[in-house]
Motif scaffolding. Sequence first.
Motif, PDB file in Angstrom:
ATOM      1  N   PRO A  93      29.879  46.685  31.087  1.00  0.00           N
ATOM      2  CA  PRO A  93      29.849  47.387  31.825  1.00  0.00           C
ATOM      3  C   PRO A  93      29.988  46.228  33.078  1.00  0.00           C
ATOM      4  O   PRO A  93      30.011  45.021  32.965  1.00  0.00           O
ATOM      5  N   LYS A  94      30.776  46.296  33.910  1.00  0.00           N
ATOM      6  CA  LYS A  94      31.435  45.053  34.742  1.00  0.00           C
ATOM      7  C   LYS A  94      30.828  45.474  36.266  1.00  0.00           C
ATOM      8  O   LYS A  94      30.745  44.896  36.964  1.00  0.00           O
ATOM      9  N   GLY A  95      30.458  46.765  36.412  1.00  0.00           N
ATOM     10  CA  GLY A  95      29.611  47.590  37.919  1.00  0.00           C
ATOM     11  C   GLY A  95      30.200  47.260  38.965  1.00  0.00           C
ATOM     12  O   GLY A  95      30.464  47.993  39.657  1.00  0.00           O
ATOM     13  N   ALA A  96      31.466  46.484  39.436  1.00  0.00           N
ATOM     14  CA  ALA A  96      32.778  46.660  40.505  1.00  0.00           C
ATOM     15  C   ALA A  96      33.736  45.937  40.389  1.00  0.00           C
ATOM     16  O   ALA A  96      33.559  44.764  39.534  1.00  0.00           O
ATOM     17  N   LEU A  97      35.061  46.390  40.780  1.00  0.00           N
ATOM     18  CA  LEU A  97      35.719  45.318  40.534  1.00  0.00           C
ATOM     19  C   LEU A  97      36.467  45.263  42.329  1.00  0.00           C
ATOM     20  O   LEU A  97      36.838  45.670  43.087  1.00  0.00           O
ATOM     21  N   LEU A  98      35.644  43.551  41.899  1.00  0.00           N
ATOM     22  CA  LEU A  98      35.451  43.451  43.771  1.00  0.00           C
ATOM     23  C   LEU A  98      36.633  42.463  44.643  1.00  0.00           C
ATOM     24  O   LEU A  98      36.561  42.728  45.479  1.00  0.00           O
ATOM     25  N   HIS A  99      38.014  42.235  43.831  1.00  0.00           N
ATOM     26  CA  HIS A  99      39.123  41.508  43.879  1.00  0.00           C
ATOM     27  C   HIS A  99      40.104  42.240  43.781  1.00  0.00           C
ATOM     28  O   HIS A  99      40.313  40.964  42.251  1.00  0.00           O
ATOM     29  N   VAL A 100      40.669  42.833  43.881  1.00  0.00           N
ATOM     30  CA  VAL A 100      41.977  43.175  42.885  1.00  0.00           C
ATOM     31  C   VAL A 100      43.594  43.405  44.476  1.00  0.00           C
ATOM     32  O   VAL A 100      43.504  43.778  45.284  1.00  0.00           O
ATOM     33  N   HIS A 101      44.204  43.173  43.631  1.00  0.00           N
ATOM     34  CA  HIS A 101      45.669  43.926  44.894  1.00  0.00           C
ATOM     35  C   HIS A 101      46.236  45.165  43.939  1.00  0.00           C
ATOM     36  O   HIS A 101      46.720  44.806  43.372  1.00  0.00           O
ATOM     37  N   LEU A 102      46.089  46.059  44.963  1.00  0.00           N
ATOM     38  CA  LEU A 102      45.829  47.351  44.564  1.00  0.00           C
ATOM     39  C   LEU A 102      47.771  47.275  44.818  1.00  0.00           C
ATOM     40  O   LEU A 102      47.564  48.267  42.625  1.00  0.00           O
ATOM     41  N   ASP A 103      48.382  47.490  44.482  1.00  0.00           N
ATOM     42  CA  ASP A 103      50.224  47.260  43.994  1.00  0.00           C
ATOM     43  C   ASP A 103      50.383  46.874  42.682  1.00  0.00           C
ATOM     44  O   ASP A 103      51.690  46.351  42.578  1.00  0.00           O
ATOM     45  N   LEU A 104      49.611  45.938  42.552  1.00  0.00           N
ATOM     46  CA  LEU A 104      49.451  44.984  41.397  1.00  0.00           C
ATOM     47  C   LEU A 104      48.743  45.183  39.686  1.00  0.00           C
ATOM     48  O   LEU A 104      48.664  44.426  39.080  1.00  0.00           O
ATOM     49  N   THR A 105      47.940  46.450  40.002  1.00  0.00           N
ATOM     50  CA  THR A 105      46.927  46.850  38.927  1.00  0.00           C
ATOM     51  C   THR A 105      47.416  46.938  38.001  1.00  0.00           C
ATOM     52  O   THR A 105      46.635  47.400  36.845  1.00  0.00           O
ATOM     53  N   VAL A 106      48.649  48.092  38.239  1.00  0.00           N
ATOM     54  CA  VAL A 106      48.719  49.232  36.900  1.00  0.00           C
ATOM     55  C   VAL A 106      49.484  48.682  36.257  1.00  0.00           C
ATOM     56  O   VAL A 106      50.561  48.139  36.725  1.00  0.00           O
ATOM     57  N   ASN A 107      49.876  48.997  35.235  1.00  0.00           N
ATOM     58  CA  ASN A 107      50.652  48.016  34.084  1.00  0.00           C
ATOM     59  C   ASN A 107      52.262  48.344  34.243  1.00  0.00           C
ATOM     60  O   ASN A 107      52.454  49.517  34.342  1.00  0.00           O
ATOM     61  N   ALA A 108      52.695  47.629  34.550  1.00  0.00           N
ATOM     62  CA  ALA A 108      54.437  47.356  34.786  1.00  0.00           C
ATOM     63  C   ALA A 108      54.983  48.678  33.948  1.00  0.00           C
ATOM     64  O   ALA A 108      55.944  49.261  34.558  1.00  0.00           O
ATOM     65  N   PRO A 109      54.954  48.884  32.410  1.00  0.00           N
ATOM     66  CA  PRO A 109      55.481  49.838  32.196  1.00  0.00           C
ATOM     67  C   PRO A 109      55.304  51.533  32.104  1.00  0.00           C
ATOM     68  O   PRO A 109      56.454  52.101  32.027  1.00  0.00           O
ATOM     69  N   PHE A 110      54.056  51.405  32.998  1.00  0.00           N
ATOM     70  CA  PHE A 110      53.882  53.120  33.413  1.00  0.00           C
ATOM     71  C   PHE A 110      54.334  53.151  34.383  1.00  0.00           C
ATOM     72  O   PHE A 110      54.669  53.957  34.932  1.00  0.00           O
ATOM     73  N   LEU A 111      54.343  51.938  35.069  1.00  0.00           N
ATOM     74  CA  LEU A 111      55.318  51.893  36.626  1.00  0.00           C
ATOM     75  C   LEU A 111      56.847  52.250  36.387  1.00  0.00           C
ATOM     76  O   LEU A 111      57.185  53.789  37.165  1.00  0.00           O
ATOM     77  N   LEU A 112      57.178  52.120  35.804  1.00  0.00           N
ATOM     78  CA  LEU A 112      57.790  51.863  36.037  1.00  0.00           C
ATOM     79  C   LEU A 112      58.894  53.475  34.720  1.00  0.00           C
ATOM     80  O   LEU A 112      60.188  53.986  35.278  1.00  0.00           O
ATOM     81  N   ARG A 113      58.166  53.589  34.395  1.00  0.00           N
ATOM     82  CA  ARG A 113      57.989  55.453  33.246  1.00  0.00           C
ATOM     83  C   ARG A 113      58.047  56.233  34.757  1.00  0.00           C
ATOM     84  O   ARG A 113      59.366  57.284  34.875  1.00  0.00           O
TER      85      ARG A 113
END
Length: 400
Positions: A93-113
């Motif tokens: 368990p990680k508790g929280a995701l404290l720092h992420v660039h939202l527009d770069l979070t999902v893997n590229a193949p999924f976004l391309l599909r």
Amino acid sequence: MRQSRLSRYGTFIWSQPVVTPLEQYRQQRAALLQADRSLRIDHARTASALEVEADRIVRRIRAEENSTVWGVKHEGKDIISQTLLFKILNEMPKGALLHVHLDLTVNAPFLLRLALEYPSIHIRTPAVVTPDNASSIVPEIKPLDSDFVAKASSLTDVLYSPGAWVPLHEAREQFSPALGGPEGFDTWVTGHMSINCTAAYETHNNYIRIWDKFRAAASLHMGLVYYKPIWGRYIRQFLEETVSDECLPRFMIGADGKENVPHIEWLRAFKEVVDDFKKERQDFFDAKVFTVFILLSCVAFTAGLGFDLVGQEDALKPLKEYLEPLLAFRECQKREGVSIPYIFHGGETCGDGTHADENLYDAILLGTRRIGHGFSLAKHPKLMQMCKEQGIALEVCPIS
């Protein structure tokens, strides 16, 4: 060394232990270790027997994989994801995701599909794509007006006019067999949407070049993520991937292909998806947006917001050049009765005494609640002390 003492009952002889230089050193070393560890945030808590055993197992696995995995040449996440240590971390368990660039979070193949499902999304390149230049030709992808009529259908045709827009699905279908056809197109596009081993270790293997690669990859993501028909599905996938990992500023492009959806709308869409997801998943707590919008726009929509400035600190203006609007924004919050904390990136630099390094001073003086990256903080003992005293969280990834 032996000493004696005379008494009425006779002479008593006892030995006073002599501390050797080695024993004295060991005592000093133990005292220093204790003094240092007592300052750690985890010092006040005593580990349970089960935690001690878990720690022993993980240390053993790390030692074993240090020689069996990392002792040989390897490349990228594919190797990492096969290790037992990674699998353990993935289940924790990680508790929280404290720092992420939202527009770069999902893997590229999924976004391309996702992008391939929308006829309005187009792609173009500055030259005909060939086997010789495919690795260096970076495409541009974005949705266009619904009434746009493309005049080209292939990026690999010798007659392609550089810069001409091609419908994304047609570009994929017409991708040259010499480059792998449609599957080769997927590999080519997603390769430019991420930082691969060749870029990290060869072509972009220093701090300046890797920023260039990062910006190029990010621009491809942003051309798709901020298209409203994709946005909600993208957020949903982000939440799914976040849960599976045990982690519990601009206008958006509308469905008509025009950049006419204001900040407030994409924030509202984000919140709606999160609220629906929370209802479905009892093990998911919440997600908040920390954004880089125009300051006064933040006041209009305060739920779950924080304010940050992002980008390559070494190449951009330092915080001290924005002091007037940043200080005015604090006063504006007081008048409006809202609280939008600063959560600045700061000290994301190898420099010492540079303006990027000194961003740490301004971030703390401005009252930041977090510091993004901040690996230059190690050069500033006073600032480290202030972060501890003020409870400023550090968002640090050792490999970022």
